[in-house]
Design a protein around this motif. Structure first.
Motif, mmCIF file in Angstrom:
data_model
loop_
_atom_site.group_PDB
_atom_site.id
_atom_site.type_symbol
_atom_site.label_atom_id
_atom_site.label_comp_id
_atom_site.label_asym_id
_atom_site.label_seq_id
_atom_site.Cartn_x
_atom_site.Cartn_y
_atom_site.Cartn_z
ATOM 1 N N GLU A 1 -5.443 -0.605 -7.736
ATOM 2 C CA GLU A 1 -5.538 0.359 -8.645
ATOM 3 C C GLU A 1 -5.597 1.777 -7.574
ATOM 4 O O GLU A 1 -5.029 2.761 -7.682
ATOM 5 C CB GLU A 1 -6.579 0.609 -9.376
ATOM 6 C CG GLU A 1 -6.571 1.673 -10.329
ATOM 7 C CD GLU A 1 -5.408 1.924 -11.401
ATOM 8 O OE1 GLU A 1 -4.787 3.045 -11.536
ATOM 9 O OE2 GLU A 1 -4.893 0.832 -11.844
ATOM 10 N N GLU A 2 -6.382 1.628 -6.352
ATOM 11 C CA GLU A 2 -6.606 2.813 -5.542
ATOM 12 C C GLU A 2 -5.312 3.335 -4.740
ATOM 13 O O GLU A 2 -5.102 4.148 -4.591
ATOM 14 C CB GLU A 2 -7.811 2.592 -4.756
ATOM 15 C CG GLU A 2 -7.507 1.214 -3.619
ATOM 16 C CD GLU A 2 -8.097 0.207 -4.307
ATOM 17 O OE1 GLU A 2 -8.445 -0.957 -3.488
ATOM 18 O OE2 GLU A 2 -8.155 0.005 -5.379
ATOM 19 N N GLU A 3 -4.491 2.068 -4.616
ATOM 20 C CA GLU A 3 -3.122 2.483 -3.833
ATOM 21 C C GLU A 3 -2.308 3.130 -4.916
ATOM 22 O O GLU A 3 -1.485 3.861 -4.547
ATOM 23 C CB GLU A 3 -2.631 1.104 -3.191
ATOM 24 C CG GLU A 3 -3.598 0.520 -2.310
ATOM 25 C CD GLU A 3 -3.501 1.663 -1.045
ATOM 26 O OE1 GLU A 3 -2.656 2.321 -0.717
ATOM 27 O OE2 GLU A 3 -4.513 1.512 -0.156
ATOM 28 N N LEU A 4 -2.105 2.613 -6.068
ATOM 29 C CA LEU A 4 -1.351 2.992 -7.113
ATOM 30 C C LEU A 4 -1.713 4.446 -7.428
ATOM 31 O O LEU A 4 -0.923 5.509 -7.642
ATOM 32 C CB LEU A 4 -1.566 2.389 -8.334
ATOM 33 C CG LEU A 4 -0.342 2.443 -9.597
ATOM 34 C CD1 LEU A 4 0.706 2.208 -8.890
ATOM 35 C CD2 LEU A 4 -0.812 1.591 -10.496
ATOM 36 N N GLU A 5 -3.084 4.930 -7.414
ATOM 37 C CA GLU A 5 -3.334 6.341 -7.578
ATOM 38 C C GLU A 5 -2.793 7.157 -6.269
ATOM 39 O O GLU A 5 -2.445 8.429 -6.682
ATOM 40 C CB GLU A 5 -4.965 6.607 -7.653
ATOM 41 C CG GLU A 5 -5.669 6.050 -8.933
ATOM 42 C CD GLU A 5 -4.887 6.809 -10.239
ATOM 43 O OE1 GLU A 5 -4.874 7.753 -9.984
ATOM 44 O OE2 GLU A 5 -4.610 6.134 -11.062
ATOM 45 N N SER B 1 0.806 -1.249 0.061
ATOM 46 C CA SER B 1 -0.262 0.072 -0.084
ATOM 47 C C SER B 1 0.829 1.143 -0.057
ATOM 48 O O SER B 1 2.078 1.081 0.055
ATOM 49 C CB SER B 1 -0.953 -0.029 1.227
ATOM 50 O OG SER B 1 -0.155 0.033 2.410
ATOM 51 N N PHE B 2 0.289 2.298 -0.377
ATOM 52 C CA PHE B 2 1.116 3.735 -0.150
ATOM 53 C C PHE B 2 1.600 3.844 1.050
ATOM 54 O O PHE B 2 2.678 4.089 1.211
ATOM 55 C CB PHE B 2 0.174 4.850 -0.614
ATOM 56 C CG PHE B 2 0.745 6.089 -0.753
ATOM 57 C CD1 PHE B 2 1.790 6.408 -1.644
ATOM 58 C CD2 PHE B 2 0.638 7.086 0.239
ATOM 59 C CE1 PHE B 2 2.434 7.500 -1.511
ATOM 60 C CE2 PHE B 2 1.196 8.241 0.390
ATOM 61 C CZ PHE B 2 2.091 8.553 -0.674
ATOM 62 N N GLU B 3 1.137 3.578 2.328
ATOM 63 C CA GLU B 3 1.432 3.669 3.545
ATOM 64 C C GLU B 3 2.716 2.990 4.037
ATOM 65 O O GLU B 3 3.601 3.295 4.675
ATOM 66 C CB GLU B 3 0.316 3.368 4.400
ATOM 67 C CG GLU B 3 -0.855 4.468 4.605
ATOM 68 C CD GLU B 3 -1.623 4.482 3.367
ATOM 69 O OE1 GLU B 3 -1.760 3.291 2.785
ATOM 70 O OE2 GLU B 3 -2.295 5.463 3.102
ATOM 71 N N ASP B 4 2.752 1.734 3.292
ATOM 72 C CA ASP B 4 3.983 0.980 3.300
ATOM 73 C C ASP B 4 5.221 1.403 3.098
ATOM 74 O O ASP B 4 6.251 1.148 3.628
ATOM 75 C CB ASP B 4 3.800 -0.524 2.865
ATOM 76 C CG ASP B 4 2.615 -1.256 3.428
ATOM 77 O OD1 ASP B 4 2.252 -1.059 4.517
ATOM 78 O OD2 ASP B 4 2.208 -2.131 2.631
ATOM 79 N N VAL B 5 5.379 2.567 2.216
ATOM 80 C CA VAL B 5 6.684 2.878 1.597
ATOM 81 C C VAL B 5 7.156 3.991 2.711
ATOM 82 O O VAL B 5 8.212 4.321 2.466
ATOM 83 C CB VAL B 5 6.287 3.498 0.206
ATOM 84 C CG1 VAL B 5 5.824 4.927 0.272
ATOM 85 C CG2 VAL B 5 7.801 3.293 -0.456
ATOM 86 N N ILE C 1 5.131 -4.055 -8.068
ATOM 87 C CA ILE C 1 5.091 -3.437 -9.646
ATOM 88 C C ILE C 1 4.095 -2.206 -9.716
ATOM 89 O O ILE C 1 3.186 -2.255 -9.086
ATOM 90 C CB ILE C 1 4.504 -4.816 -10.617
ATOM 91 C CG1 ILE C 1 5.522 -5.896 -10.477
ATOM 92 C CG2 ILE C 1 4.226 -4.271 -11.771
ATOM 93 C CD1 ILE C 1 4.784 -7.195 -11.265
ATOM 94 N N GLY C 2 4.614 -1.637 -10.608
ATOM 95 C CA GLY C 2 3.781 -0.170 -10.667
ATOM 96 C C GLY C 2 4.044 0.784 -11.661
ATOM 97 O O GLY C 2 3.735 1.836 -11.999
#
Length: 346
Positions: free
Chosen positions: A302-306, A166-170, A234-235
């Motif tokens: 997709e919502e996390e990639l956004e 998820s975005f938070e993980d980074v 992957i992204g």
């Protein structure tokens, strides 16, 4: 006696640092140029792409133009490559644009976040076409003879120990990047960018100096990372660009008729496509090797990639502003890059 002992050493130094040399044959003179790369002999570009180029040049010129390869940074490290080509310490060299901050501003449009919507081959063709299209970008290479420019396969987040699902993980991760644009992108996610030459990745991951990096998947194979990487997210986050360039004086030592043959048959698009294609093939090998080693590949919802895309918009805005401040129409270059990617991807 002392002179006799050091003479062999002096001869080797003289050979390495006086550029090309000639070897006489019964029929003509053979010109041998040195080629320097920061990466090791097993890197796909050193193992596949440049040897292919050297072989084709040998065929086109009936053996008159040849190359000797010096890899692993033996003729200069990543940050020295461009200067060493310009000064003639290296006849031909392969380097990364990102190690020369501020030099390749226009060409770096493809380093921006989420501009890597394509294969390595497609992105390499786009990079070369941007060079062919814009005099502003051509000017960035005015100190060298550009042979070709190419991209890697799209970059993923590659980590050890912690998965990015998820975005938070980074947030808080220390991630390697080779470019200014990549550093800004990582910082926009709340992570810490670390500038580190690719050959140092293995040790840095093993020792915990970094948590991972934003890298081409091919790098897992190129730098033997399968046993020190746990996760690949992957992204198509971005890519990085590479140049293969020649010292201008060295290029002029090639007879005009041979220059013409090389330019018409190899330089530009043909070699850019070849370089990108080899990265794509290496990516396939890397995926197989990594999965066999137990590495997990993660596809983000997709919502996390956004969330990643939204956060990194500041990087593109900064690039556009910087281009404008330097008197370059960055919007025009950006729009053309997007247009070319859409065309190459169809």
């Amino acid at each position: 006696m002392y002179f006799k002992r050091i003479l062999p050493v002096l001869i080797i130094i003289l050979f390495l640092f006086t550029g090309c040399n000639k070897e006489s044959s019964d029929e003509d003179d053979t010109i041998i140029f040195n080629f320097g790369s920061m990466d090791g002999p097993k890197h796909v570009q050193n193992e596949k792409t440049f040897p292919y180029f050297a072989e084709k040049v040998d065929e086109l010129t009936d053996g008159k133009i040849q190359f000797r390869m010096y890899v692993g940074g033996s003729l200069g490290g990543p940050s020295e490559t461009l200067d060493n080509i310009i000064t003639g310490l290296i006849d031909v060299g392969r380097g990364i644009h990102g190690y020369n901050a501020g030099v390749f501003r226009g060409q770096s449009v493809l380093n921006l976040p989420f501009m890597a919507e394509g294969t390595g081959e497609e992105l390499s063709i786009v990079a070369q076409k941007l060079y062919d299209t814009f005099p502003e970008i051509q000017e960035e290479y005015s100190d060298v003879k550009l042979l070709w420019v190419h991209a890697a396969d799209p970059y993923a987040i590659i980590t050890k120990g912690k998965a990015v699902r998820s975005f938070e993980d980074v947030e808080g991760l220390k991630l390697r990047t080779p470019s200014e644009e990549g550093s800004r992108m990582i910082a926009s996610w709340g992570a810490t960018p670390v500038s580190l030459p690719a050959p140092e990745l293995y040790d840095a991951l093993s020792k915990g100096v970094i948590d991972g990096g934003v890298l081409p998947i091919a790098a897992i194979k190129d730098f033997n990372l399968a046993d020190v990487v746990d996760y690949v997210t992957i992204g198509n986050f971005n890519t990085n660009l590479f140049y293969v360039a020649m010292n201008k004086d060295s290029w002029e030592k090639i007879p005009p008729q041979d220059q013409k043959l090389i330019e018409e048959n190899l330089l530009g698009i043909p070699m850019a496509a070849k370089a990108g294609r080899e990265f794509d093939l290496q990516k396939d090998r890397a995926v197989k090797e990594a999965k066999e080693a137990g590495v997990e590949f993660i596809t983000l919802p997709e919502e996390e990639l956004e969330k990643f895309k939204e956060a990194s918009k500041v990087v593109t805005n900064h690039w556009l502003k910087t281009m404008e401040e330097n008197g370059v129409d960055g919007k025009k270059i950006y729009r053309e890059a997007v247009k070319l990617m859409e065309k190459e991807g169809n």
